[in-house]
Design an enzyme around this catalytic site. Sequence first.
Site, PDB file in Angstrom:
ATOM      1  N   TYR A  53       7.430  -4.627  15.827  1.00 55.57           N
ATOM      2  CA  TYR A  53       7.014  -5.993  15.792  1.00 55.57           C
ATOM      3  C   TYR A  53       6.742  -6.297  14.031  1.00 55.57           C
ATOM      4  CZ  TYR A  53       5.244  -8.172  19.263  1.00 55.57           C
ATOM      5  OH  TYR A  53       4.840  -9.258  20.370  1.00 55.57           O
ATOM      6  N   GLU A  55       4.763  -9.525  12.495  1.00 52.60           N
ATOM      7  CA  GLU A  55       3.940 -10.808  12.757  1.00 52.60           C
ATOM      8  C   GLU A  55       3.335 -10.822  10.974  1.00 52.60           C
ATOM      9  OE1 GLU A  55       1.016 -11.289  15.519  1.00 52.60           O
ATOM     10  OE2 GLU A  55       2.373 -11.380  16.921  1.00 52.60           O
ATOM     11  N   ASP A 198      17.455 -32.928   8.648  1.00 52.34           N
ATOM     12  CA  ASP A 198      17.220 -31.866   9.218  1.00 52.34           C
ATOM     13  C   ASP A 198      19.301 -31.410   8.698  1.00 52.34           C
ATOM     14  OD1 ASP A 198      18.794 -30.062  11.181  1.00 52.34           O
ATOM     15  OD2 ASP A 198      17.295 -30.981  12.420  1.00 52.34           O
ATOM     16  N   THR A 224      19.870 -24.792  11.461  1.00 46.88           N
ATOM     17  CA  THR A 224      20.273 -23.604  12.806  1.00 46.88           C
ATOM     18  C   THR A 224      20.810 -22.954  11.851  1.00 46.88           C
ATOM     19  OG1 THR A 224      21.718 -25.209  13.119  1.00 46.88           O
ATOM     20  CG2 THR A 224      19.597 -25.081  14.619  1.00 46.88           C
ATOM     21  N   LYS A 227      25.509 -23.143  13.634  1.00 54.19           N
ATOM     22  CA  LYS A 227      26.504 -23.891  13.829  1.00 54.19           C
ATOM     23  C   LYS A 227      27.459 -23.743  12.949  1.00 54.19           C
ATOM     24  CE  LYS A 227      23.014 -28.109  16.024  1.00 54.19           C
ATOM     25  NZ  LYS A 227      22.594 -26.797  16.157  1.00 54.19           N
ATOM     26  N   ARG A 233      22.511 -17.293  16.882  1.00 55.77           N
ATOM     27  CA  ARG A 233      21.141 -18.188  16.719  1.00 55.77           C
ATOM     28  C   ARG A 233      20.194 -18.065  16.235  1.00 55.77           C
ATOM     29  NH1 ARG A 233      24.376 -20.364  20.511  1.00 55.77           N
ATOM     30  NH2 ARG A 233      22.971 -22.020  20.790  1.00 55.77           N
TER      31      ARG A 233
HETATM   32  N1  DSN Z   1      21.405 -28.852  21.104  1.00 55.93           N
HETATM   33  C1  DSN Z   1      22.458 -28.891  19.726  1.00 55.93           C
HETATM   34  C2  DSN Z   1      23.470 -29.479  19.405  1.00 55.93           C
HETATM   35  O1  DSN Z   1      24.753 -29.411  20.350  1.00 55.93           O
HETATM   36  O2  DSN Z   1      24.225 -30.774  18.892  1.00 55.93           O
HETATM   37  C3  DSN Z   1      21.389 -29.376  18.883  1.00 55.93           C
HETATM   38  O3  DSN Z   1      20.205 -28.788  18.861  1.00 55.93           O
END
Ligand code: DSN
Length: 413
Positions: A53, A55, A198, A224, A227, A233
């Site tokens: 933990y 925080e 974003d 994110t 990707k 993730r």
């Molecule tokens: N749902 C994701 C995508 O596949 O682009 C984005 O959050």
Amino acid sequence: MDIKNIKKVDPQVAQQIELEFERQQNTIELIASENITSLAVMEASGSVLTNKYAEGKPYKRFYNGCEHVDIIEEIAQERAKSLFGVDHANVQPHSGAQANMAVFLYALKPGDKVLGMDLSNGGHLTHGSPVNFSGLYFDVASYGVNEYGEIDYDDVRAKALSHKPKLIVCGASNYSKIIDFKRFKEIADEVGALLMADIAHIAGLVAAGVHPSPAPYADFVTTTTHKSLRGPRGGITMCKAEHAAGVDKAVFPGIQGGPLEHIIAAKAIALHEAAQPEFKTYAAQVIKNAQALAQGLMDEGMDIVGGMTQNHLMTLDLRKFGKTGKDMANVLEQVGITANKNTVPNDPQSPFVTSGVRLGTPAVTTRGFKEDDMVEVAKIIAGAVFASDNEQGLKNLRERALKLCKRYPIYVD
Ligand code: DSN
């Protein structure tokens, strides 16, 4: 991959993990938002850090025993700052949605005006969709794409002038052209709005310098990490120095409790990997592969929204074949290609049915696919569109997809 302890404790779950590994090994992954992480990223995700933990912020925690996770989190912050050229990085957001939510919580009050890209035109749920917190609690106007599948910046400006948003959101989940962040900044400045970029989809491309960076322009840059960046993730919220304290407070205690320090360690590793010269080669190949796939599909008579892609993804427009995205994504799965149904601009079908299939190349590029392989993938996809009712035809296509997978196995040391 060794999962001997899971097998001992929980054979039921172990079996599904093994089957999922086989599925990944034997299918061509074209979901534009997926990738195949390194074993180093995976080891960190499954490490003892999951027990801790923490925080608060590094060196200012609400728990003791944080001396190691403090260093790890600080490393991740510094790597994110250096890779993306930003003043400040909070690496705690559990996901991209939460990375964005933190900006909304910090920058806006409920009812404030926002301008974002429409979900069905390629935006994201968290950019103001009426079913998401961003659309439920804020007054949202949306922009989309023109008939060429491009953002019409004059239209964005006109909407900004009439709506007078406090925050403009740029960045997309399904957009195949270079985003002009400088133009967005000019529009934001003209109406006195803050700008959030974003870059979840294109983070790996931005990190490698093969897509322009929003860092000089945007107040907030969110992403994110799983990707095109090829990490675990999770999410990261970055910002200019003047917003740092507010963004940190929005992440914790605003929207999250304890950070996932095992995932933060994996983010640190992914950011390190993305700073290496090989990653630049990888990201450039992602685009080359996407362009080879788009060209191959067009050569086979397929329509691509907006024509040639400039990044890692594209959307196959199935309207002229009278097929739906939902059906085609299922047919593609039968031949060993995983993709997702997606709306095309002005789609006559509902978001659950759609007229398009989104295709992306980050995962297959990690496997080692090159342009020639993408031409074969394009032929398999076109074959599936034309032979969707021919069982033997689909079986033959499945064999061709499997052959490619065998040529480029995943997770071989
Ligand atoms: N749902 C994701 C995508 O596949 O682009 C984005 O959050």
